[in-house]
Write an enzyme that holds these catalytic residues in place. Structure first.
Site, short mmCIF file in Angstrom:
data_model
loop_
_atom_site.label_atom_id
_atom_site.label_comp_id
_atom_site.label_asym_id
_atom_site.label_seq_id
_atom_site.Cartn_x
_atom_site.Cartn_y
_atom_site.Cartn_z
N ASP A 188 -1.55 -1.08 6.43
CA ASP A 188 -1.33 -0.60 5.04
C ASP A 188 -2.44 0.23 4.47
O ASP A 188 -3.60 0.08 5.20
CB ASP A 188 -1.07 -2.21 4.24
N MET A 192 -1.74 -7.77 -8.07
CA MET A 192 -1.07 -6.58 -8.35
C MET A 192 -0.69 -6.54 -10.04
O MET A 192 0.45 -6.38 -10.39
CB MET A 192 0.59 -6.76 -7.64
N LYS A 227 2.14 0.23 2.32
CA LYS A 227 2.99 -0.43 1.16
C LYS A 227 2.11 -0.83 0.19
O LYS A 227 1.12 -1.51 0.13
CB LYS A 227 3.44 -1.80 1.54
#
Length: 489
Positions: free
Chosen positions: A267, A404, A289
């Site tokens: 990633d 996140m 991602k």
């Protein structure tokens, strides 16, 4: 005018560079070694010599507690014999080598040893040494010696630790197996490609981190495993946690996986420092991602891993943090297993734990919190997930870490306060945790305001709970300056 064609020619090998010392491996099995001195340093040298199979005659009138303990427990091999007297030149007769830990008589001992034709080492006296002891990586019969020519012993020890991380302890068993196999291979396989192919397959097995016993425990079982292995065998996929970014936080098992990979799918949150530790020959594919950015479809990643593994590749799926914490590992494992691809998982340090360490905060301080929750702060829509238990998250005895959550920080604060949290409940917001980047601390009432100052290109993690009280800043400082402060401020 056409230039004449040049025929292929064999190039001369490059000249070997200067060696500070010649690395040799001395066979001491059943040979006599002399050691003078009873100090702790002498005890270590005695154990080292005996571990190599020597009969070690120790000459010392007084011995340290460390030497006494060594004599009591014995060494891994060889023999230790203590002679409670001072040294004399006659003790050097028939010795394979001699070692001494002496101050006043160092020069005399070295001279006597050289007169007797015995290689000599006087501890910490390079001028009286014919050879030196370096740092040792022991995977016997694989033995690696490291020398810095006496210039930087601590550097030698650091290099040893690096090598230790790359060599699984099972390498020792595989090397022992190789000794048994060598004659048989030479009898049945022609020199050249056939033998090379055999030993390459053998090495592949040795670096899987599994002992030979896992294949049956006999030479015949290992031979059968190699002989029946198809050229286009099914490989493996290893999901590896890259941690929060600091390469020194990788586990030893993660290092070994990176060093044995044929292909690495990573990633774009994985740091360059981590990728630098991977096998140089490995093909690297970024399958980025990342929230709020163009990303590879999960289905495409699943198909790519499967296709590579079915081609016989050793595939590492390198994920930031821990694969099992908001890393979609469950979907990948299920897909690979349905395709008949073996899967391993190597855990990593998840961002929430790394944040707590960076701030010096215990997430379960017994006076403030009795549980920890990891929650996602962003659904596929880019908004807060609809199914979060806000009453549970607002429990004053719980520390909550939101992943996140940069774009939803204000909404998180509003929902927590609506569920009963005090507007003054401590909170922290950290970008690029473990990489010395940005952080903010203050009450959750200011969390949305703080998030507006963040760099949207950097991943953000939020912590909420009483345990973060020590990380909070004074109100006047927090309001007079941009809330996202440099981590070193």
């Amino acid at each position: 005018m056409l230039q004449p064609l040049r025929k292929p020619t064999e190039a001369e090998p490059g000249r070997l560079g200067r060696l500070a010392k010649l690395p040799v491996f001395f066979d001491l099995k059943d040979r006599r070694a002399v050691l003078v001195g009873g100090s702790p340093g002498a005890a270590w040298k005695a154990e080292l010599l005996a571990a190599a199979g020597a009969r070690v005659d120790i000459y010392a009138s007084d011995v340290s507690a460390e030497m006494e303990a060594l004599l009591a427990r014995g060494a891994a091999d060889g023999m230790l014999v203590l002679h409670r007297r001072n040294w004399s030149a006659d003790i050097l007769t028939d010795a394979a080598l001699a070692v001494a830990d002496l101050e006043d008589e160092a020069e005399a001992f070295a001279a006597a040893a050289r007169w007797a034709g015995v290689p000599v080492n006087v501890v910490d006296k390079p001028g009286f040494c014919d050879f030196q002891f370096g740092s040792v990586v022991n995977r016997s019969p694989v033995v690696i010696g490291i020398s810095t020519d006496g210039a930087a012993p601590i550097l030698g020890q650091a290099i040893r630790r690096k090598i230790e991380t790359l060599l699984h302890p099972s390498v020792a068993s595989w090397a022992a197996f190789a000794k048994h196999l060598r004659d048989r291979v030479q009898q049945h396989l022609q020199p050249g490609m056939a033998r090379r192919a055999f030993w390459e397959r053998f090495s592949d097995l040795a670096f899987q981190g599994r002992p030979p016993e896992s294949f049956g425990g006999t030479v015949e079982a290992v031979l059968e495993q190699i002989a029946t292995e198809p050229v286009q065998r099914v490989g493996r996929v290893t999901l590896v946690g890259a941690g929060p970014g600091d390469a020194e936080l990788l586990t030893l098992k993660a290092m070994r996986a990176l060093q044995s990979a044929d292909v690495i799918l990573f990633d774009d949150l994985v740091s360059e420092d981590v990728l630098e530790l991977a096998r140089r020959e490995a093909k690297r594919l970024m399958v980025g991602k990342r929230g709020g950015r163009a990303s590879c479809a999960q289905g495409d990643i699943n198909d790519l891993m499967t296709r590579l593994a079915l081609q016989g590749k050793q595939v590492v799926r390198l994920k930031s943090g821990d694969p099992m914490i908001f890393g979609r590992a469950g979907e990948e494992i299920e897909h690979l297993e349905n395709a008949g691809v073996p899967v391993d998982v190597v855990p990593g340090i998840t961002a929430g734990i790394a944040m707590a360490s960076a701030l010096g905060v215990s997430l379960t301080h017994r006076d403030m919190a009795q549980s920890v929750r990891f929650a996602t702060g962003c659904a596929k829509t880019g908004q807060l997930p609809s199914g979060l238990d806000w009453q549970g998250l607002a429990d004053p005895n719980t520390t909550t870490i939101f992943y996140m959550a940069g774009g939803t920080a204000g909404a998180i604060a509003e929902r927590l306060m609506a569920a009963g949290c005090s507007p003054n409940l401590p909170a922290v917001l950290v970008s690029n945790v473990s990489r010395g980047d940005e952080r903010w601390a203050g009450p959750i009432a200011d969390l949305g305001w703080a998030s507006e100052w963040r760099d949207p290109s950097k991943p953000v993690i939020i912590g909420v709970g009483r345990v973060f009280k020590r990380a909070s800043r004074a109100d006047d400082q927090r309001l007079e300056h941009p809330p996202m402060l440099d981590a070193t401020a």
